[in-house]
Design a protein around this motif. Structure first.
Motif, PDB file in Angstrom:
ATOM      1  N   GLY A 150       0.777  -1.238   0.000  1.00  9.58           N
ATOM      2  CA  GLY A 150       0.000   0.000   0.000  1.00  9.58           C
ATOM      3  C   GLY A 150       0.804   1.280   0.000  1.00  9.58           C
ATOM      4  N   VAL A 151       2.135   1.190  -0.087  1.00  9.77           N
ATOM      5  CA  VAL A 151       2.976   2.389  -0.125  1.00  9.77           C
ATOM      6  C   VAL A 151       3.694   2.397  -1.479  1.00  9.77           C
ATOM      7  CG1 VAL A 151       4.769   3.743   1.026  1.00  9.77           C
ATOM      8  CG2 VAL A 151       3.340   2.191   2.370  1.00  9.77           C
ATOM      9  N   ALA A 169       3.734   2.978   8.836  1.00  8.62           N
ATOM     10  CA  ALA A 169       2.973   2.076   9.713  1.00  8.62           C
ATOM     11  C   ALA A 169       1.484   2.381   9.651  1.00  8.62           C
ATOM     12  CB  ALA A 169       3.490   2.172  11.151  1.00  8.62           C
ATOM     13  N   GLU A 170       1.123   3.645   9.555  1.00  8.52           N
ATOM     14  CA  GLU A 170      -0.286   4.046   9.452  1.00  8.52           C
ATOM     15  C   GLU A 170      -0.917   3.433   8.197  1.00  8.52           C
ATOM     16  OE1 GLU A 170      -3.755   5.725  10.668  1.00  8.52           O
ATOM     17  OE2 GLU A 170      -1.884   6.076  11.757  1.00  8.52           O
ATOM     18  N   ILE A 171      -0.215   3.530   7.082  1.00  6.45           N
ATOM     19  CA  ILE A 171      -0.718   2.974   5.829  1.00  6.45           C
ATOM     20  C   ILE A 171      -0.849   1.450   5.928  1.00  6.45           C
ATOM     21  CG2 ILE A 171      -0.193   2.621   3.379  1.00  6.45           C
ATOM     22  CD1 ILE A 171       1.201   5.438   3.524  1.00  6.45           C
ATOM     23  N   LEU A 172       0.097   0.818   6.607  1.00  7.40           N
ATOM     24  CA  LEU A 172       0.079  -0.640   6.758  1.00  7.40           C
ATOM     25  C   LEU A 172      -0.989  -1.112   7.744  1.00  7.40           C
ATOM     26  CD1 LEU A 172       3.912  -1.382   7.048  1.00  7.40           C
ATOM     27  CD2 LEU A 172       2.483  -1.546   5.002  1.00  7.40           C
ATOM     28  N   GLY A 173      -1.524  -0.181   8.517  1.00  3.33           N
ATOM     29  CA  GLY A 173      -2.469  -0.549   9.566  1.00  3.33           C
ATOM     30  C   GLY A 173      -1.766  -1.053  10.814  1.00  3.33           C
ATOM     31  N   ALA A 174      -0.528  -0.600  11.001  1.00  5.30           N
ATOM     32  CA  ALA A 174       0.280  -1.065  12.125  1.00  5.30           C
ATOM     33  C   ALA A 174       0.762   0.078  13.019  1.00  5.30           C
ATOM     34  CB  ALA A 174       1.492  -1.835  11.590  1.00  5.30           C
ATOM     35  N   ALA A 175       0.134   1.237  12.908  1.00  8.76           N
ATOM     36  CA  ALA A 175       0.586   2.402  13.677  1.00  8.76           C
ATOM     37  C   ALA A 175       0.509   2.160  15.180  1.00  8.76           C
ATOM     38  CB  ALA A 175      -0.233   3.631  13.294  1.00  8.76           C
ATOM     39  N   GLU A 176      -0.579   1.554  15.632  1.00 10.53           N
ATOM     40  CA  GLU A 176      -0.729   1.322  17.077  1.00 10.53           C
ATOM     41  C   GLU A 176       0.330   0.359  17.610  1.00 10.53           C
ATOM     42  OE1 GLU A 176      -4.671   0.417  18.464  1.00 10.53           O
ATOM     43  OE2 GLU A 176      -5.554   1.920  17.127  1.00 10.53           O
ATOM     44  N   VAL A 177       0.596  -0.720  16.884  1.00 14.30           N
ATOM     45  CA  VAL A 177       1.592  -1.679  17.387  1.00 14.30           C
ATOM     46  C   VAL A 177       2.996  -1.089  17.322  1.00 14.30           C
ATOM     47  CG1 VAL A 177       0.241  -3.757  16.948  1.00 14.30           C
ATOM     48  CG2 VAL A 177       1.766  -2.916  15.166  1.00 14.30           C
ATOM     49  N   LEU A 178       3.278  -0.238  16.331  1.00 15.16           N
ATOM     50  CA  LEU A 178       4.586   0.421  16.276  1.00 15.16           C
ATOM     51  C   LEU A 178       4.740   1.386  17.436  1.00 15.16           C
ATOM     52  CD1 LEU A 178       7.259   0.762  14.772  1.00 15.16           C
ATOM     53  CD2 LEU A 178       6.183   2.631  13.494  1.00 15.16           C
ATOM     54  N   GLU A 179       3.700   2.122  17.755  1.00 12.10           N
ATOM     55  CA  GLU A 179       3.770   3.081  18.865  1.00 12.10           C
ATOM     56  C   GLU A 179       4.037   2.398  20.198  1.00 12.10           C
ATOM     57  OE1 GLU A 179       4.037   6.420  19.441  1.00 12.10           O
ATOM     58  OE2 GLU A 179       4.373   6.359  17.278  1.00 12.10           O
ATOM     59  N   THR A 180       3.592   1.171  20.349  1.00  3.99           N
ATOM     60  CA  THR A 180       3.816   0.460  21.631  1.00  3.99           C
ATOM     61  C   THR A 180       5.293   0.182  21.865  1.00  3.99           C
ATOM     62  OG1 THR A 180       3.492  -1.733  20.673  1.00  3.99           O
ATOM     63  CG2 THR A 180       1.543  -0.629  21.581  1.00  3.99           C
ATOM     64  N   VAL A 181       6.095   0.134  20.808  1.00  4.99           N
ATOM     65  CA  VAL A 181       7.525  -0.142  20.992  1.00  4.99           C
ATOM     66  C   VAL A 181       8.383   1.112  20.849  1.00  4.99           C
ATOM     67  CG1 VAL A 181       7.333  -2.542  20.290  1.00  4.99           C
ATOM     68  CG2 VAL A 181       7.904  -0.825  18.577  1.00  4.99           C
ATOM     69  N   ARG A 182       7.769   2.223  20.498  1.00  9.93           N
ATOM     70  CA  ARG A 182       8.530   3.456  20.303  1.00  9.93           C
ATOM     71  C   ARG A 182       8.961   4.043  21.585  1.00  9.93           C
ATOM     72  NH1 ARG A 182       9.705   7.160  15.992  1.00  9.93           N
ATOM     73  NH2 ARG A 182       8.763   6.052  14.278  1.00  9.93           N
TER      74      ARG A 182
END
Length: 182
Positions: A150-151, A169-182
């Motif tokens: 999607g990118v 990550a937002e485009i992939l639908g993974a923004a929330e899971v990425l933020e948990t490790v940031r």
């Protein structure tokens, strides 16, 4: 400041984990680390996100046992970084493996003189120019690395360092899971 994370696509969606790159010395080491994130899913896609705050970001994609695919937003900036050097392979830079050690030896003064001849400083200047020419400024690598996710190339090239990984990550639908490790 650096940030590195793994995003593994599983049957249940994306899973994120932060990762330490201290023991990673080569692209092969990085690919092995990514593959370890999908022990039960040999064919899953794993994305390695690496970012140096406001300077550059890189994405490495590992699909099963295939060779890793790499994209770096600014190769010249990444070349000045120990983590960036991992991503900038000889193949990616269009060099033959083994070119660097020869260049390094040529830059050294091995003739035994210590008088600081002008030719020594000229040789050092030539070496700097060669290394600057070898690593281009701007994006380098596989610009289609995320197209099927999607990118598209145009969108990837338009991303600027800062929150580029968050946007991906937002485009992939993974923004929330990425933020948990940031």
């Amino acid at each position: 400041m650096y940030f590195a994370a793994l995003l593994a696509r599983t049957e249940d969606g994306w899973e994120a984990s932060d990762t330490e790159l201290d023991d990673v010395e080569t692209l092969s080491d990085l690919a092995d680390l990514a593959r370890e994130a999908t022990v039960d899913y040999d064919d899953d896609t794993v994305l390695v996100f690496i970012e140096q705050e406001d300077a550059w970001f890189g994405v490495v994609r590992v699909d099963g046992e295939e060779d890793p695919r790499i994209y770096v937003s600014d190769a010249a900036a990444a070349a000045r970084s120990s983590y960036g050097e991992i991503l900038l392979t000889d193949e990616m830079l269009g060099r033959d493996p083994g070119d660097d050690p020869a260049d390094d030896l040529d830059a050294l003064d091995l003739d035994g003189t210590e008088d600081g001849e002008p030719s020594d400083s000229a040789d050092a200047d030539d070496g700097d120019a060669d290394s600057g020419d070898a690593v281009p400024s701007g994006p380098l690598g596989d610009t289609e690395i995320l197209a099927d996710l999607g990118v598209p190339e145009k969108e990837l090239l338009a991303l600027e360092s800062g929150d580029a990984l968050g946007e991906i990550a937002e485009i992939l639908g993974a923004a929330e899971v990425l933020e948990t490790v940031r």
